[in-house]
Design a protein around this motif. Structure first.
Motif, PDB file in Angstrom:
ATOM      1  N   THR A 100      47.377  34.325  40.433  1.00  0.00           N
ATOM      2  CA  THR A 100      47.795  34.025  39.050  1.00  0.00           C
ATOM      3  C   THR A 100      49.053  33.165  39.032  1.00  0.00           C
ATOM      4  O   THR A 100      49.127  32.153  38.313  1.00  0.00           O
ATOM      5  N   LEU A 103      48.183  29.591  40.474  1.00  0.00           N
ATOM      6  CA  LEU A 103      47.405  28.766  39.545  1.00  0.00           C
ATOM      7  C   LEU A 103      48.268  28.277  38.384  1.00  0.00           C
ATOM      8  O   LEU A 103      48.175  27.104  37.993  1.00  0.00           O
ATOM      9  N   PHE A 239      48.914  24.120  46.717  1.00  0.00           N
ATOM     10  CA  PHE A 239      48.317  25.370  46.204  1.00  0.00           C
ATOM     11  C   PHE A 239      48.011  26.336  47.352  1.00  0.00           C
ATOM     12  O   PHE A 239      48.281  27.538  47.256  1.00  0.00           O
TER      13      PHE A 239
END
Length: 309
Positions: A100, A103, A239
């Motif tokens: 979470t 992202l 990421f």
């Protein structure tokens, strides 16, 4: 394409296995005794021996590694010393929090850094671009723990409008997200700026401009299309790095993700928990990289993964 996919999957499994094996050896070579960490203050020799026998720590390194591989192929990563629960379950409970946070940080980075990089490229070597460049360098230079502490001081202490720690409400996501994203924004915007400057100066853009194509189309269709692959690769790499645990930020904000779990596992020499964390985060990282590779042909039809492989 199927052969490429099979080969990449094989490489991914091998990468995760080698990473896990390396960590297995390194954590046992590092200073510190899990038995002493578990026994508490002033343990007796008998207590230490009992704990080592209970968790198999009294056996040789090769024996421990063999037992670890045997259990690994049955999906058993051992029981966490400190949580007294299956280590894999403990890690999987924390993974959604880190995903979470990662992202939201990568979304904020994309929304801000890509337009900013394009804006800088279209004003390259001007005073306004110089000012923006200074700000990105400053953002890239500031350590994330310092940014986190400053944001906490400002928005949770001086003007208490946001939670200081934890994830009890969605407001608790804002400060960690901004802290992680600031560094990523600086890196990605400078990359976008560099790629766009090169693309806007390329012959095919010059020809399109001479035919009267508007600047907006030149920028967002021609130049951005040519710059998409390196930018996507950089976003995916950042990421994947976040999934490995944004350790400092999670500790500063008390975020219940994988990063803060790693810190606790290292403090208690919790070998099963460390190994389970490495397995999960490495698997997520190689999965993200594989998805990026598979997205290349969608962004540039000239890329053919099967032939490239």
């Amino acid at each position: 394409m199927p052969r490429y996919l099979i080969r990449r999957l094989g490489q991914s499994v091998l990468t995760v296995f080698l990473t896990l094996s390396t960590v297995f050896v390194l954590v046992r070579m590092a200073p510190g005794d899990p038995a002493a960490a578990l026994a508490g203050p002033n343990p007796s020799s008998a207590d230490l021996a009992r704990i080592r026998e209970q968790f198999g720590l009294d056996r040789g390194l090769l024996t421990q590694y063999g037992l670890f591989l045997r259990d690994l192929f049955t999906g058993d990563l051992g029981t966490s010393y400190s949580f007294h629960a299956p280590a894999l379950d403990v890690v999987l409970d924390r993974v959604p929090y880190t995903i979470t946070l990662s992202l939201s940080a990568i979304a904020l980075t994309t929304v801000v850094a890509v337009p900013l990089g394009v804006w800088m490229a279209r004003r390259a070597d001007t005073k306004r671009e110089l000012g923006a460049n200074v700000l990105t360098i400053a953002g890239q230079s500031m350590p994330d723990f310092w940014i986190g502490v400053m944001l906490l001081t400002l928005f949770a202490v001086a003007v208490p409008v946001l939670p200081a720690s934890g994830f009890t409400t969605w407001g608790g996501l804002i400060l960690p997200t901004v802290t992680v994203a600031i560094l990523q924004m600086a890196l990605i915007s400078r990359l976008v700026r560099r790629e766009m400057v090169a693309a806007l100066a390329s012959p095919y853009v010059t020809v399109a401009r001479s035919r009267g194509v508007s600047n907006r189309v030149l920028t967002w269709r021609y130049a951005m299309g040519n710059s998409a692959i390196p930018v996507l690769t950089a976003l995916g790499t950042r990421f994947a790095a976040m999934l490995n645990g944004v350790v400092v930020v999670e500790v500063v904000f008390g975020w219940p993700g994988v990063g803060s779990l790693v810190v606790r596992a290292l403090e208690t020499r919790d070998y099963p928990l460390i190994q389970a964390t490495v397995l999960v985060t490495a698997a997520l990282a190689v999965l993200v990289q594989l998805l990026i590779d598979l997205a290349y042909p969608l962004l540039d039809p000239r890329v053919r993964l099967g032939k490239a492989a």
